[in-house]
Design a protein around this motif. Structure first.
Motif, PDB file in Angstrom:
ATOM      1  N   VAL A   1       0.847  -1.187   0.000  1.00 18.03           N
ATOM      2  CA  VAL A   1       0.000   0.000   0.000  1.00 18.03           C
ATOM      3  C   VAL A   1       0.883   1.238   0.000  1.00 18.03           C
ATOM      4  CG1 VAL A   1      -1.678   1.348   1.302  1.00 18.03           C
ATOM      5  CG2 VAL A   1      -1.910  -1.135   1.159  1.00 18.03           C
ATOM      6  N   GLN A   2       0.463   2.219  -0.784  1.00 15.79           N
ATOM      7  CA  GLN A   2       1.210   3.474  -0.857  1.00 15.79           C
ATOM      8  C   GLN A   2       0.232   4.635  -0.766  1.00 15.79           C
ATOM      9  OE1 GLN A   2       3.400   4.131  -4.530  1.00 15.79           O
ATOM     10  NE2 GLN A   2       5.080   5.064  -3.397  1.00 15.79           N
ATOM     11  N   LEU A   3       0.602   5.650   0.033  1.00 14.68           N
ATOM     12  CA  LEU A   3      -0.148   6.896   0.086  1.00 14.68           C
ATOM     13  C   LEU A   3       0.737   7.975  -0.507  1.00 14.68           C
ATOM     14  CD1 LEU A   3      -1.896   5.247   2.119  1.00 14.68           C
ATOM     15  CD2 LEU A   3      -2.210   7.382   3.374  1.00 14.68           C
ATOM     16  N   GLN A   4       0.273   8.586  -1.575  1.00 14.75           N
ATOM     17  CA  GLN A   4       1.047   9.596  -2.283  1.00 14.75           C
ATOM     18  C   GLN A   4       0.403  10.956  -2.085  1.00 14.75           C
ATOM     19  OE1 GLN A   4       3.994   9.019  -4.087  1.00 14.75           O
ATOM     20  NE2 GLN A   4       4.077  11.257  -4.030  1.00 14.75           N
ATOM     21  N   ALA A   5       1.105  11.822  -1.348  1.00 18.15           N
ATOM     22  CA  ALA A   5       0.609  13.176  -1.083  1.00 18.15           C
ATOM     23  C   ALA A   5       1.193  14.151  -2.083  1.00 18.15           C
ATOM     24  CB  ALA A   5       0.961  13.595   0.331  1.00 18.15           C
ATOM     25  N   SER A   6       0.413  15.153  -2.424  1.00 20.02           N
ATOM     26  CA  SER A   6       0.870  16.185  -3.349  1.00 20.02           C
ATOM     27  C   SER A   6       0.125  17.482  -3.080  1.00 20.02           C
ATOM     28  CB  SER A   6       0.636  15.733  -4.794  1.00 20.02           C
ATOM     29  OG  SER A   6      -0.737  15.518  -5.037  1.00 20.02           O
ATOM     30  N   GLY A   7       0.630  18.563  -3.678  1.00 20.96           N
ATOM     31  CA  GLY A   7      -0.068  19.844  -3.608  1.00 20.96           C
ATOM     32  C   GLY A   7       0.581  20.885  -2.736  1.00 20.96           C
ATOM     33  N   GLY A   8       1.640  20.533  -2.035  1.00 22.53           N
ATOM     34  CA  GLY A   8       2.314  21.518  -1.200  1.00 22.53           C
ATOM     35  C   GLY A   8       3.064  22.542  -2.029  1.00 22.53           C
ATOM     36  N   GLY A   9       3.552  23.566  -1.353  1.00 26.36           N
ATOM     37  CA  GLY A   9       4.311  24.596  -2.049  1.00 26.36           C
ATOM     38  C   GLY A   9       4.423  25.855  -1.230  1.00 26.36           C
ATOM     39  N   LEU A  10       4.860  26.906  -1.886  1.00 27.94           N
ATOM     40  CA  LEU A  10       5.024  28.221  -1.256  1.00 27.94           C
ATOM     41  C   LEU A  10       3.824  29.093  -1.601  1.00 27.94           C
ATOM     42  CD1 LEU A  10       6.730  30.397   0.190  1.00 27.94           C
ATOM     43  CD2 LEU A  10       7.793  30.867  -2.034  1.00 27.94           C
ATOM     44  N   VAL A  11       3.233  29.700  -0.591  1.00 31.19           N
ATOM     45  CA  VAL A  11       2.073  30.562  -0.805  1.00 31.19           C
ATOM     46  C   VAL A  11       2.166  31.755   0.132  1.00 31.19           C
ATOM     47  CG1 VAL A  11       0.674  29.282   0.872  1.00 31.19           C
ATOM     48  CG2 VAL A  11      -0.455  30.565  -0.955  1.00 31.19           C
ATOM     49  N   GLN A  12       1.628  32.877  -0.311  1.00 27.84           N
ATOM     50  CA  GLN A  12       1.638  34.073   0.519  1.00 27.84           C
ATOM     51  C   GLN A  12       0.562  33.995   1.593  1.00 27.84           C
ATOM     52  OE1 GLN A  12       1.278  37.458  -2.108  1.00 27.84           O
ATOM     53  NE2 GLN A  12       3.466  37.470  -2.516  1.00 27.84           N
ATOM     54  N   PRO A  13       0.757  34.707   2.683  1.00 28.18           N
ATOM     55  CA  PRO A  13      -0.300  34.763   3.704  1.00 28.18           C
ATOM     56  C   PRO A  13      -1.626  35.203   3.094  1.00 28.18           C
ATOM     57  CG  PRO A  13       1.717  35.704   4.572  1.00 28.18           C
ATOM     58  CD  PRO A  13       1.962  35.443   3.106  1.00 28.18           C
ATOM     59  N   GLY A  14      -2.687  34.526   3.511  1.00 30.54           N
ATOM     60  CA  GLY A  14      -4.003  34.796   2.952  1.00 30.54           C
ATOM     61  C   GLY A  14      -4.341  33.962   1.738  1.00 30.54           C
ATOM     62  N   GLY A  15      -3.354  33.263   1.214  1.00 25.86           N
ATOM     63  CA  GLY A  15      -3.561  32.454   0.027  1.00 25.86           C
ATOM     64  C   GLY A  15      -4.173  31.095   0.323  1.00 25.86           C
ATOM     65  N   SER A  16      -4.286  30.286  -0.735  1.00 25.61           N
ATOM     66  CA  SER A  16      -4.911  28.971  -0.639  1.00 25.61           C
ATOM     67  C   SER A  16      -4.045  27.908  -1.295  1.00 25.61           C
ATOM     68  CB  SER A  16      -6.277  28.982  -1.329  1.00 25.61           C
ATOM     69  OG  SER A  16      -7.164  29.891  -0.702  1.00 25.61           O
ATOM     70  N   LEU A  17      -4.189  26.702  -0.790  1.00 27.16           N
ATOM     71  CA  LEU A  17      -3.579  25.512  -1.389  1.00 27.16           C
ATOM     72  C   LEU A  17      -4.541  24.351  -1.212  1.00 27.16           C
ATOM     73  CD1 LEU A  17       0.187  25.446  -0.262  1.00 27.16           C
ATOM     74  CD2 LEU A  17      -0.667  25.749  -2.598  1.00 27.16           C
ATOM     75  N   ARG A  18      -4.437  23.377  -2.108  1.00 26.96           N
ATOM     76  CA  ARG A  18      -5.214  22.163  -1.990  1.00 26.96           C
ATOM     77  C   ARG A  18      -4.267  20.969  -2.018  1.00 26.96           C
ATOM     78  NH1 ARG A  18      -9.109  18.900  -6.074  1.00 26.96           N
ATOM     79  NH2 ARG A  18     -10.733  18.261  -4.612  1.00 26.96           N
ATOM     80  N   LEU A  19      -4.283  20.212  -0.933  1.00 25.92           N
ATOM     81  CA  LEU A  19      -3.481  19.001  -0.843  1.00 25.92           C
ATOM     82  C   LEU A  19      -4.325  17.798  -1.251  1.00 25.92           C
ATOM     83  CD1 LEU A  19      -1.672  19.554   2.586  1.00 25.92           C
ATOM     84  CD2 LEU A  19      -1.035  20.400   0.315  1.00 25.92           C
ATOM     85  N   SER A  20      -3.662  16.829  -1.865  1.00 23.52           N
ATOM     86  CA  SER A  20      -4.304  15.573  -2.229  1.00 23.52           C
ATOM     87  C   SER A  20      -3.464  14.418  -1.718  1.00 23.52           C
ATOM     88  CB  SER A  20      -4.444  15.448  -3.747  1.00 23.52           C
ATOM     89  OG  SER A  20      -5.209  16.489  -4.287  1.00 23.52           O
ATOM     90  N   CYS A  21      -4.125  13.313  -1.433  1.00 20.61           N
ATOM     91  CA  CYS A  21      -3.411  12.117  -0.991  1.00 20.61           C
ATOM     92  C   CYS A  21      -4.173  10.907  -1.514  1.00 20.61           C
ATOM     93  CB  CYS A  21      -3.312  12.084   0.520  1.00 20.61           C
ATOM     94  SG  CYS A  21      -2.527  10.595   1.174  1.00 20.61           S
ATOM     95  N   ALA A  22      -3.528  10.154  -2.395  1.00 23.07           N
ATOM     96  CA  ALA A  22      -4.157   9.003  -3.026  1.00 23.07           C
ATOM     97  C   ALA A  22      -3.552   7.712  -2.497  1.00 23.07           C
ATOM     98  CB  ALA A  22      -3.992   9.082  -4.535  1.00 23.07           C
TER      99      ALA A  22
END
Length: 120
Positions: free
Chosen positions: A1-22
């Motif tokens: 079994v493998q869990l692969q996370a993605s979606g991280g990065g650099l963002v400014q305060p007040g910004g948004s990100l969406r993480l995924s994990c399959a």
């Protein structure tokens, strides 16, 4: 079994990100899924969890800003992060309580972590 996370990065305060994990592998079913995070010099802490039926739980520090969701057809959990703050900077880890075809008992698996940096 493998869990692969993605979606991280650099963002400014007040910004948004969406993480995924399959999750992938010989999976019979997935119970709870969740996200934890670990900031530099701190212990890993709970961010949010979601049951198979969609019941959610959040850390007080992210309530109203983060939303956890899942797609059971894709064995994937998401974390929508809005109004990000510098104190949200951390490595984010996903986990899942998985039942394998080879073992009827649920086991917890962890993803490799994805770095979220909130900075101007």
């Amino acid at each position: 079994v493998q869990l692969q996370a993605s979606g991280g990065g650099l963002v400014q305060p007040g910004g948004s990100l969406r993480l995924s994990c399959a999750a992938s592998g010989s999976i019979s079913g997935i119970n709870a899924m969740g996200w934890y995070r670990q900031a530099p010099g701190k212990q890993r802490e709970l961010v949010a969890t979601i049951s198979r039926g969609g019941r959610t739980n959040y850390a007080d520090s992210v309530k109203g800003r983060f939303t956890i969701s899942r797609d059971n057809t894709k064995n994937t959990v998401y974390l929508q992060m809005n109004s990000l703050k510098p104190e949200d900077t951390a490595v984010y880890y996903c986990n899942a309580d998985i039942v394998l075809y080879s073992n009827p008992y649920s086991q917890r698996f962890w993803g490799q972590g994805t770095l979220v940096t909130v900075s101007s």
